[in-house]
Design a protein around this motif. Structure first.
Motif, PDB file in Angstrom:
ATOM      1  N   LYS A  19      -4.350  11.541  13.692  1.00 34.57           N
ATOM      2  CA  LYS A  19      -4.495  10.192  13.062  1.00 34.57           C
ATOM      3  C   LYS A  19      -5.040   9.974  11.830  1.00 34.57           C
ATOM      4  N   LEU A  20      -5.976  10.945  11.582  1.00 33.72           N
ATOM      5  CA  LEU A  20      -6.655  10.854  10.095  1.00 33.72           C
ATOM      6  C   LEU A  20      -5.662  11.522   9.167  1.00 33.72           C
ATOM      7  N   ILE A  21      -5.110  12.498   9.567  1.00 40.01           N
ATOM      8  CA  ILE A  21      -4.083  13.301   8.824  1.00 40.01           C
ATOM      9  C   ILE A  21      -2.736  12.281   8.689  1.00 40.01           C
ATOM     10  N   ILE A  22      -2.319  11.646   9.528  1.00 45.20           N
ATOM     11  CA  ILE A  22      -1.157  10.706   9.307  1.00 45.20           C
ATOM     12  C   ILE A  22      -1.534   9.634   8.145  1.00 45.20           C
ATOM     13  N   ALA A  23      -2.688   9.031   8.644  1.00 40.79           N
ATOM     14  CA  ALA A  23      -3.308   8.038   7.427  1.00 40.79           C
ATOM     15  C   ALA A  23      -3.343   8.346   6.304  1.00 40.79           C
ATOM     16  N   ASN A  24      -3.778   9.569   6.118  1.00 39.75           N
ATOM     17  CA  ASN A  24      -3.883  10.431   4.714  1.00 39.75           C
ATOM     18  C   ASN A  24      -2.748  10.628   3.966  1.00 39.75           C
ATOM     19  N   LYS A  25      -1.757  11.040   4.927  1.00 37.72           N
ATOM     20  CA  LYS A  25      -0.176  11.354   4.238  1.00 37.72           C
ATOM     21  C   LYS A  25       0.179  10.120   3.965  1.00 37.72           C
ATOM     22  N   LYS A  26       0.254   8.972   4.619  1.00 35.99           N
ATOM     23  CA  LYS A  26       1.033   7.668   4.370  1.00 35.99           C
ATOM     24  C   LYS A  26       0.308   7.177   3.000  1.00 35.99           C
ATOM     25  N   LYS A  27      -1.105   7.331   2.947  1.00 31.86           N
ATOM     26  CA  LYS A  27      -1.836   6.681   1.647  1.00 31.86           C
ATOM     27  C   LYS A  27      -1.429   7.450   0.529  1.00 31.86           C
ATOM     28  N   GLU A  28      -1.277   8.882   0.671  1.00 33.03           N
ATOM     29  CA  GLU A  28      -1.098   9.518  -0.563  1.00 33.03           C
ATOM     30  C   GLU A  28       0.427   9.344  -0.987  1.00 33.03           C
ATOM     31  N   ARG A  29       1.360   9.243   0.072  1.00 33.60           N
ATOM     32  CA  ARG A  29       2.811   9.010  -0.126  1.00 33.60           C
ATOM     33  C   ARG A  29       3.054   7.505  -0.807  1.00 33.60           C
ATOM     34  N   ILE A  30       2.386   6.497  -0.396  1.00 34.34           N
ATOM     35  CA  ILE A  30       2.526   5.411  -1.063  1.00 34.34           C
ATOM     36  C   ILE A  30       1.760   5.469  -2.467  1.00 34.34           C
ATOM     37  N   LYS A  31       0.752   6.233  -2.755  1.00 38.69           N
ATOM     38  CA  LYS A  31       0.299   6.262  -4.040  1.00 38.69           C
ATOM     39  C   LYS A  31       1.082   7.034  -4.938  1.00 38.69           C
ATOM     40  N   LEU A  32       1.949   7.989  -4.413  1.00 38.65           N
ATOM     41  CA  LEU A  32       2.766   8.865  -5.209  1.00 38.65           C
ATOM     42  C   LEU A  32       4.090   7.786  -5.446  1.00 38.65           C
ATOM     43  N   PHE A  33       4.467   7.138  -4.599  1.00 42.78           N
ATOM     44  CA  PHE A  33       5.515   6.018  -4.780  1.00 42.78           C
ATOM     45  C   PHE A  33       5.185   4.831  -5.765  1.00 42.78           C
ATOM     46  N   ASP A  34       3.914   4.396  -5.632  1.00 45.29           N
ATOM     47  CA  ASP A  34       3.666   3.487  -6.628  1.00 45.29           C
ATOM     48  C   ASP A  34       3.698   4.069  -8.086  1.00 45.29           C
ATOM     49  N   SER A  35       3.287   5.440  -8.090  1.00 42.94           N
ATOM     50  CA  SER A  35       3.052   5.779  -9.670  1.00 42.94           C
ATOM     51  C   SER A  35       4.561   5.985 -10.183  1.00 42.94           C
ATOM     52  N   GLN A  36       5.505   6.234  -9.291  1.00 45.35           N
ATOM     53  CA  GLN A  36       6.941   6.303  -9.587  1.00 45.35           C
ATOM     54  C   GLN A  36       7.796   5.139  -9.804  1.00 45.35           C
ATOM     55  N   LEU A  37       7.092   3.923  -9.250  1.00 48.04           N
ATOM     56  CA  LEU A  37       7.743   2.748  -9.246  1.00 48.04           C
ATOM     57  C   LEU A  37       8.223   2.118 -10.629  1.00 48.04           C
ATOM     58  N   ASN A  38       7.453   2.097 -11.546  1.00 42.40           N
ATOM     59  CA  ASN A  38       7.647   1.625 -12.984  1.00 42.40           C
ATOM     60  C   ASN A  38       8.849   2.314 -13.631  1.00 42.40           C
ATOM     61  N   GLU A  39       8.669   3.646 -13.307  1.00 43.09           N
ATOM     62  CA  GLU A  39       9.994   4.430 -13.867  1.00 43.09           C
ATOM     63  C   GLU A  39      11.275   4.008 -13.204  1.00 43.09           C
ATOM     64  N   GLY A  40      11.244   3.870 -11.891  1.00 41.00           N
ATOM     65  CA  GLY A  40      12.482   3.618 -11.079  1.00 41.00           C
ATOM     66  C   GLY A  40      12.712   2.094 -11.592  1.00 41.00           C
ATOM     67  N   ILE A  41      11.859   1.053 -11.665  1.00 39.92           N
ATOM     68  CA  ILE A  41      12.359  -0.364 -11.913  1.00 39.92           C
ATOM     69  C   ILE A  41      13.136  -0.109 -13.352  1.00 39.92           C
ATOM     70  N   THR A  42      12.518   0.503 -14.333  1.00 39.08           N
ATOM     71  CA  THR A  42      13.047   0.570 -15.776  1.00 39.08           C
ATOM     72  C   THR A  42      14.465   1.429 -15.697  1.00 39.08           C
TER      73      THR A  42
END
Length: 320
Positions: free
Chosen positions: A131-154
């Motif tokens: 459960k902790l691994i899944i939660a951490n994986k989700k958090k890291e994936r969202i964090k990486l997605f947010d870091s790419q969001l500006n580039e994608g919107i542009t």
């Protein structure tokens, strides 16, 4: 006898770690219901059909679990979490791994220390590790997605300025960005190409990727669709807003890092110290679990730990 048991348990754990690693790192089996609609699926159809005849030991054990034994609501939520974490494993396979590893480690502790209190605690801890691994994986994936969001919107905004439709702009951004952004927008493109409405497809994207920045973008796109306006200009303004939000978040994370680390250390000290004393002097620590005063102290300590956790979390977590 103990050494033989330890050896068998080690062999048992090693076998299933190998099966798990093969399952996790084998990217040919993602959880993706729309994979059959990919353009290159026809070229891989023969290869996929040949692979169906190969059954891994983990999948074989997972098929033994009766579906009726699983709580449907919990299984559905867990399946959604696995998809959000992008972990290519089914709910049944995860349950098999939890049972095997929890039982193996608990038996190993019992075989080494000959104790009846620590193994159940170890079993519970190992059971909750996924459960902790899944939660951490989700958090890291969202964090990486947010870091790419500006580039994608542009990229989407520039494509719209070049005269592309929104669907064509999404197709462009899937080719110009990296995972997880490209992977999620490929799913969005597939859904819209298959006839799902733009609003439903965007809501599905937001359901797979629980990002507040993405929610802001989705709301802007849906509002523009209803009332009209220049979508590329709106996306440029949203991109600037998200950039400032992320800058403030990073500053807040830096300022609260010391408080979060202090909370973790202070919370773990009594637990680690208690386990260490118990292993070296059982008679001294067993009084906490066999006398009314000791049980009361353990309950009070547990309540204090929970209260301290929520207080520190309330202090360091700043809503934006």
């Amino acid at each position: 006898m103990i050494y033989a048991a330890v050896g068998l348990i080690f062999l048992f754990i090693w076998t299933f770690i190998t099966a798990l690693a093969f399952k996790l790192f084998n990217k040919d089996n993602p959880i993706d219901k729309l994979k059959y609609f990919e353009e290159d699926y026809a070229l891989r159809e023969k290869y996929e059909n040949n692979k169906k005849n190969k059954v891994s030991p983990l999948k074989l054990l997972a098929n033994i679990i009766p579906q009726a034994k699983l709580n449907k609501s919990q299984a559905k939520k867990l399946e959604a979490d696995l998809i959000k974490a992008d972990m290519p494993i089914t709910v049944e396979e995860l349950l098999v791994l939890k049972i095997l590893f929890s039982s193996a480690f608990a038996f190993l502790i019992f075989a080494v220390f000959k104790d009846y209190i620590v193994p159940p605690i170890v079993f519970i801890l190992i059971w909750n590790v996924p459960k902790l691994i899944i939660a951490n994986k989700k958090k890291e994936r969202i964090k990486l997605f947010d870091s790419q969001l500006n580039e994608g919107i542009t990229i989407i905004s520039n494509s719209l300025k070049a005269g592309y439709s929104f669907l064509q702009a999404v197709a462009v951004v899937t080719e110009e960005t990296k995972a997880p952004f490209s992977k999620e927008f490929k799913k969005l493109l597939k859904e819209m190409s298959l006839g799902i409405s733009e609003e439903d497809a965007l809501k599905n994207l937001l359901g797979r990727m629980e990002s507040e920045d993405l929610r802001l973008v989705m709301n802007a796109i849906l509002i523009q669709k209803d009332i009209g306006g220049n979508l590329s200009e709106i996306l440029d303004n949203i991109s600037e807003t998200i950039r400032e939000r992320q800058k403030i978040k990073n500053e807040l994370k830096t300022l609260t890092a010391q408080g979060r680390l202090s909370g973790v250390i202070v919370g773990l000290i009594p637990i680690v110290l208690g386990v260490a004393i118990y292993l070296f002097n059982k008679e001294y620590m067993i009084l906490l679990f066999t006398t009314p005063l000791g049980i009361g102290m353990v309950i009070a300590a547990f309540i204090s730990e929970i209260a301290g956790f929520f207080m520190i979390r309330k202090i360091v977590n700043i809503d934006m």
